[in-house]
Design an enzyme around this catalytic site. Structure first.
Site, PDB file in Angstrom:
ATOM      1  N   THR A   1      53.172  15.418 -24.082  1.00  0.00           N
ATOM      2  CA  THR A   1      53.002  16.446 -23.044  1.00  0.00           C
ATOM      3  C   THR A   1      53.485  17.786 -23.612  1.00  0.00           C
ATOM      4  OG1 THR A   1      55.118  15.741 -22.061  1.00  0.00           O
ATOM      5  CG2 THR A   1      53.093  14.892 -21.054  1.00  0.00           C
TER       6      THR A   1
ATOM      7  N   LYS B   1      57.168   9.614 -26.980  1.00  0.00           N
ATOM      8  CA  LYS B   1      56.986  10.987 -26.545  1.00  0.00           C
ATOM      9  C   LYS B   1      58.211  11.377 -25.738  1.00  0.00           C
ATOM     10  CE  LYS B   1      55.867  12.541 -23.038  1.00  0.00           C
ATOM     11  NZ  LYS B   1      56.657  13.175 -21.905  1.00  0.00           N
TER      12      LYS B   1
ATOM     13  N   THR C   1      64.047   5.430 -21.869  1.00  0.00           N
ATOM     14  CA  THR C   1      63.809   6.831 -22.172  1.00  0.00           C
ATOM     15  C   THR C   1      62.337   7.153 -22.053  1.00  0.00           C
ATOM     16  OG1 THR C   1      64.167   8.560 -23.781  1.00  0.00           O
ATOM     17  CG2 THR C   1      63.429   6.485 -24.635  1.00  0.00           C
TER      18      THR C   1
ATOM     19  N   GLU D   1      62.897  20.757 -25.763  1.00  0.00           N
ATOM     20  CA  GLU D   1      62.175  22.002 -25.501  1.00  0.00           C
ATOM     21  C   GLU D   1      63.009  23.210 -25.916  1.00  0.00           C
ATOM     22  OE1 GLU D   1      59.623  20.186 -21.770  1.00  0.00           O
ATOM     23  OE2 GLU D   1      61.590  21.073 -21.436  1.00  0.00           O
TER      24      GLU D   1
ATOM     25  N   ASN E   1      60.471  25.713 -19.019  1.00  0.00           N
ATOM     26  CA  ASN E   1      60.567  24.965 -17.769  1.00  0.00           C
ATOM     27  C   ASN E   1      60.372  25.835 -16.539  1.00  0.00           C
ATOM     28  OD1 ASN E   1      61.311  21.971 -18.239  1.00  0.00           O
ATOM     29  ND2 ASN E   1      62.450  23.101 -19.793  1.00  0.00           N
TER      30      ASN E   1
ATOM     31  N   THR F   1      53.279  26.519 -13.541  1.00  0.00           N
ATOM     32  CA  THR F   1      52.608  27.774 -13.199  1.00  0.00           C
ATOM     33  C   THR F   1      51.941  28.318 -14.425  1.00  0.00           C
ATOM     34  OG1 THR F   1      54.645  29.007 -13.634  1.00  0.00           O
ATOM     35  CG2 THR F   1      54.217  28.330 -11.370  1.00  0.00           C
TER      36      THR F   1
END
Length: 420
Positions: free
Chosen positions: A167, A193, A204, A284, A415, A420
């Protein structure tokens, strides 16, 4: 997307050696990964792992009360079949969590259709979903692409499958190891992933292991629980546990001489830890892999609690991002881990530099330590990007390691803009 193999040379043991082939390196497994139009980007988003001759499957799963129905389906079917599973389909882009009764219906429709096409019973097929919570799977898109997915099954499609489950990941996460046990060549493969919402409890994100050894289901389940504890349950990116966390492990092949089972388990730990560290490093907005080693605790359980508390501390993670050897934040996190120790016994190192000893800070050159940290923050992925924090908190035999990453402003941006 970076597809390069991940520093395999650093992950060796006396028996197990890295090989190519990923999740399909072991005999008895095929994989596929295609685009079914689930992602607006057009990237691969539908994967299939298939054991034509059957496999023994065990798993660990999220403990979230708001977990997706696909998790319940996996748990129920593994239990009902005593682990006799032959296929798992994985969709990315839609978590199918918190979607009411539709989530159950959709998961069952997809697995039923796939079972028909593969000429299996529905109970032999699992489904895993990942993506935005609250978004249902576009069932018609998935089912209309199942023929293509099956026709794409191949021994060489391990990278296609590993890409299709991603993702927000920036890195493909896959690995394989091989060893010769009792004159027999044994392989273990894996793919995973995960990049955000990572603080697992019993599992996880999405992680998969395969092995070409036949193992009793109860024995295999016990092994996999231990493997999960030493790997996926020892990482954190942001302290959040997902609704869909799933770790599945498949064993298929001739039985192994019991004398070699402990070596087999070593290989499983090695494979899972590589995947776990890959996930932590790919957090991230992350720039480094953070490793917390705790020694001298009264038990492994205490050591694990300390390591995970420090690895998940936002203040520690932001200090690491800023190349700041702020030992006070580490000691503060140690103090709230819920374990007993004497501060006068505590020693602390950042990399090779001793920072704190016997209850007091040492006179160290902050700039040298900061430069050491800064170099790792710009290092190559899983090669020279490791910042290790080591604590000895006493004379006990308990020890544990946890992995995380630095916390950057990029994490906030990713995040904040996620849906959006």
């Amino acid at each position: 997307m970076k597809n390069a193999l991940l520093n395999l040379s650093l992950l060796t043991s006396s028996v197990w050696s890295p090989i190519s082939g990923g999740i399909t390196a072991p005999d008895g497994f095929l994989a596929a990964g295609i685009s079914a139009g689930l992602k607006p980007s057009g990237k691969k988003d539908l994967a299939l792992l298939y054991a034509p001759d059957g496999a023994c499957c065990s798993g660990t799963f999220t403990q979230s009360v708001t977990r997706a129905y696909c998790v319940d389906l996996c748990i129920d079917r593994i239990k009902a079949s005593e682990g006799k599973i032959r296929a798992v389909v994985i969709n990315s882009g839609h978590a199918n969590a918190c979607t009411g009764s539709r989530g159950k219906i959709d998961s069952e429709m997809i697995t039923h259709k796939l079972a028909q096409l593969l000429r299996l019973s529905s109970e032999e097929v699992l489904i895993c979903s990942t993506g935005v919570i609250g978004e249902a799977i576009p069932v018609e898109k998935v089912n209309s692409h199942l023929d293509q997915l099956i026709n794409s099954l191949d021994k060489e499609a391990y990278l296609d499958a590993a890409n299709a489950i991603l993702t927000t990941d920036l890195q493909v996460k896959q690995i394989a190891y091989q060893a010769v046990l009792g004159g027999r060549r044994i392989s273990i493969g894996g793919m995973a992933k995960g990049s955000g919402m990572i603080h697992p409890s019993m599992a996880t994100m999405l992680s998969y292991l395969t092995c070409d050894v036949g193992v009793d289901h109860v024995l295999w389940s016990d092994m996999i629980k231990r493997v999960a504890e030493s790997s996926f349950n020892s990482i954190t990116v942001d302290g959040d546990t997902s609704t869909n966390d799933t770790f599945l492990a498949f064993a298929s092949g001739a039985e192994l001489d019991p004398r070699y089972l402990s070596i087999l388990e070593e290989g499983l730990h090695l494979t899972a830890q590589h995947l776990a560290k890959s996930i932590a490093r790919d957090g991230e907005g992350a720039n480094c892999l953070l490793e917390i080693k705790v020694e001298g605790a009264s038990s492994d359980l205490d050591a694990r609690a300390i390591a995970r508390t420090i690895a998940s501390s936002s203040l520690v993670k932001t200090a690491v991002h800023g190349s700041d050897p702020n030992w006070g934040r580490i000691i503060a996190a140690l103090g709230r881990a819920g374990t007993s120790f004497n501060l006068n016994d505590v020693k602390l190192w950042i990399g090779p530099y001793e920072i704190f000893s016997n209850g007091t800070p040492l006179d160290f050159d902050r700039q040298i330590v900061s430069n050491f940290m800064k170099a790792r923050l710009t290092g190559k992925y899983l090669i020279d990007d490791l910042i290790s924090i080591r604590l000895r908190i006493g004379i006990g035999t308990g020890s544990a390691t946890a992995w995380g990453c630095d916390l950057s402003d990029q994490y906030v941006r990713i995040n904040a803009d996620y849906t959006t």
